[in-house]
Motif scaffolding. Structure first.
Motif, short mmCIF file in Angstrom:
data_model
loop_
_atom_site.label_atom_id
_atom_site.label_comp_id
_atom_site.label_asym_id
_atom_site.label_seq_id
_atom_site.Cartn_x
_atom_site.Cartn_y
_atom_site.Cartn_z
N ASP A 74 0.81 -1.22 0.00
CA ASP A 74 0.00 0.00 0.00
C ASP A 74 0.84 1.27 0.00
N TYR A 75 2.03 1.22 0.59
CA TYR A 75 2.85 2.43 0.72
C TYR A 75 4.31 2.09 0.44
N ALA A 76 4.99 3.01 -0.22
CA ALA A 76 6.42 2.87 -0.49
C ALA A 76 7.05 4.25 -0.42
N TRP A 77 8.13 4.37 0.33
CA TRP A 77 8.72 5.70 0.54
C TRP A 77 10.21 5.56 0.82
N GLY A 78 10.88 6.69 0.92
CA GLY A 78 12.31 6.65 1.19
C GLY A 78 12.82 7.98 1.70
N GLY A 79 14.10 8.01 1.99
CA GLY A 79 14.73 9.22 2.48
C GLY A 79 16.20 8.98 2.75
N ALA A 80 16.89 10.05 3.06
CA ALA A 80 18.34 10.00 3.25
C ALA A 80 18.68 9.85 4.73
N VAL A 81 19.69 9.04 4.98
CA VAL A 81 20.27 8.87 6.31
C VAL A 81 21.67 9.46 6.28
N GLY A 82 21.97 10.35 7.22
CA GLY A 82 23.30 10.92 7.31
C GLY A 82 24.25 9.96 8.03
N VAL A 83 25.33 9.57 7.36
CA VAL A 83 26.25 8.56 7.89
C VAL A 83 27.64 9.17 8.05
N THR A 84 28.25 8.97 9.20
CA THR A 84 29.63 9.39 9.44
C THR A 84 30.59 8.28 9.05
N MET A 85 31.88 8.61 8.98
CA MET A 85 32.87 7.61 8.60
C MET A 85 32.90 6.44 9.59
N ASN A 86 32.80 6.74 10.88
CA ASN A 86 32.87 5.66 11.87
C ASN A 86 31.50 5.23 12.38
N ARG A 87 30.43 5.82 11.81
CA ARG A 87 29.05 5.47 12.15
C ARG A 87 28.70 5.79 13.60
N LEU A 88 29.41 6.71 14.20
CA LEU A 88 29.02 7.29 15.49
C LEU A 88 28.51 8.70 15.24
N PRO A 89 27.55 9.18 16.03
CA PRO A 89 27.02 10.53 15.79
C PRO A 89 28.07 11.60 15.98
#
Length: 423
Positions: free
Chosen positions: A333-348
């Protein structure tokens, strides 16, 4: 961003919200927060609770970005295991990081309870082992968490017991944590926004902020057709951070994630008997859960270019069918997407530059820790830095290649790890 990327189940089932006016005048306040996602809303609410005058500006609508589009999975901790954190930073710093990151779930639960936020909150998260060696790693981490840090809620699930949680995927065991869970992320964001309004925060939607300029002890900026002056600014724009501070944008790259929601399923409880949220252990992971009305919400695959697939539903369906072959022809019924901000070491990436604070790059693991981070920035604004500094001291490197090459170079690295999933 094309609207079809926001054709989400969450948007279709969002709680009532009165869109706030755009900014069209010159205003002063103690704190300006830029960004209407979990981080910004949490920071604004916490600042207001401390007696500060707060203005929040959002370029689109509250919850427009990742906060309103994510998989809704509430996963305790960070992307690094505690064994990795302990080995890298030593026991004293590891205890401080653990004390904050693994308490983030309590902060979210407290907010939901305090403000009576209707967001379909459910308990239980399972990490499913894609390979036998992944299960071995999970067992060691669970034992380490319990022995060294007193985190005893996590339970090892043997391969033969996985049917208690999931019937599909041929996984090699996993770890289940009742302190994890899942929720309706957009309704959580809207609930935080309503609480912020009640606390006195002035929210302006459809108001694009320009890069802030420090002038003496104040920060000034253009926003919408108006302007703002404040003692402090909190940047909580995640993937749009580079529009406000290019040097900070060099610490993250956007990765596109896509989700689908099926029709309500008559056999939903057979597919996921414990109603837990589930994520597997692949680098490019599959993650899925049941909605309140028994749809399967499934996220799978990543793309390293911002152009979405021509058919988002078909792109994700093939990953869903690998886990649940019986759903190969089930209507979506629904399909969507978006961007995830990722760092080099994957820590905030969290810190401050004078009286400008920032937090971004939660790397797909932010549904819990963003609320905590917003509150830590509020503490820092009023001069209590100790807990903020625990996260701000995490090491980070810029992506190599500068403005034009950082994303292609990062893509090559990510493709390498994605290829390892298949070996």
């Amino acid at each position: 961003m094309p609207d079809r990327l926001n054709d989400s189940y969450y948007r279709a089932t969002a709680n009532a919200w009165e869109t706030q006016l755009s900014l069209d005048s010159a205003l002063d306040c103690d704190v300006v927060v830029i960004g209407g996602g979990f981080t910004g809303l949490s920071a604004a609410l916490a600042c207001a609770e401390k007696g500060l005058s707060v203005i929040l500006v959002e370029a689109h609508n509250v919850g427009f970005g990742a906060s309103g589009r994510n998989g809704g999975q509430l996963i305790p901790g960070l992307r690094w295991s505690m064994q990795e954190i302990d080995a890298e930073f030593g026991r004293e710093r590891a205890q401080a990081i653990f004390g904050l990151a693994w308490s983030a779930g309590e902060r979210v639960h407290d907010r939901i309870k305090k403000h009576n936020i209707d967001c379909d909150l459910k308990s239980g998260h399972l990490e499913a082992a894609y390979k036998p060696e992944h299960f071995n790693d999970m067992q060691r981490e669970a034992e380490f968490l319990s022995r060294e840090f007193g985190w005893e809620s996590i339970k090892v699930v043997a391969p033969e017991d996985m049917g208690d949680h999931i019937n599909g995927g041929d996984y090699h065991g996993g770890v289940y944590d009742p302190k994890g869970g899942h929720f309706h992320p957009l309704n959580y964001a809207l609930g935080l926004a309503k609480a912020a309004l009640r606390a006195g925060v002035r929210i302006y939607e459809n108001t694009t902020a320009q890069a802030p300029t420090v002038k003496g002890t104040h920060v000034e900026m253009r926003a919408g057709t108006g302007s703002l002056s404040a003692d402090h600014v909190i940047l909580a724009a995640d993937n749009w951070t580079s529009d406000l501070a290019q040097e900070l944008g060099n610490f993250t790259v956007p990765i596109m994630n896509y989700n689908i929601a099926t029709i309500p399923l008559s056999d939903a409880d057979q597919l996921l008997p414990s109603d837990a949220a589930i994520a597997d252990s692949r680098f490019v992971l599959n993650y899925f859960r049941l909605s309140a009305d028994k749809r399967l919400i499934f996220g799978g695959g990543e793309k390293y270019v911002q152009q979405p697939p021509s058919d988002i539903a078909a792109f994700v369906r093939k990953h869903m069918a690998e886990v649940f072959p019986s759903l190969a022809q089930t209507p979506i019924d629904y399909a969507w997407g978006g961007a995830v901000g990722v760092t080099m070491n994957r820590l905030p990436h969290i810190g401050r530059k004078g009286n400008v604070f920032y937090a971004h790059g939660f790397s797909g693991h932010g549904a819990l820790v963003t609320t905590l981070t917003g509150e830590l920035m509020a503490e820092a604004v009023v001069g209590t830095m100790s807990r903020f500094d625990v996260f701000a001291s995490l090491p980070h490197n810029r992506f190599p290649g500068g403005k034009w090459l950082s994303r292609p170079l990062a893509t090559l690295g990510l493709l390498y790890y994605a290829m390892r999933d298949r070996l």
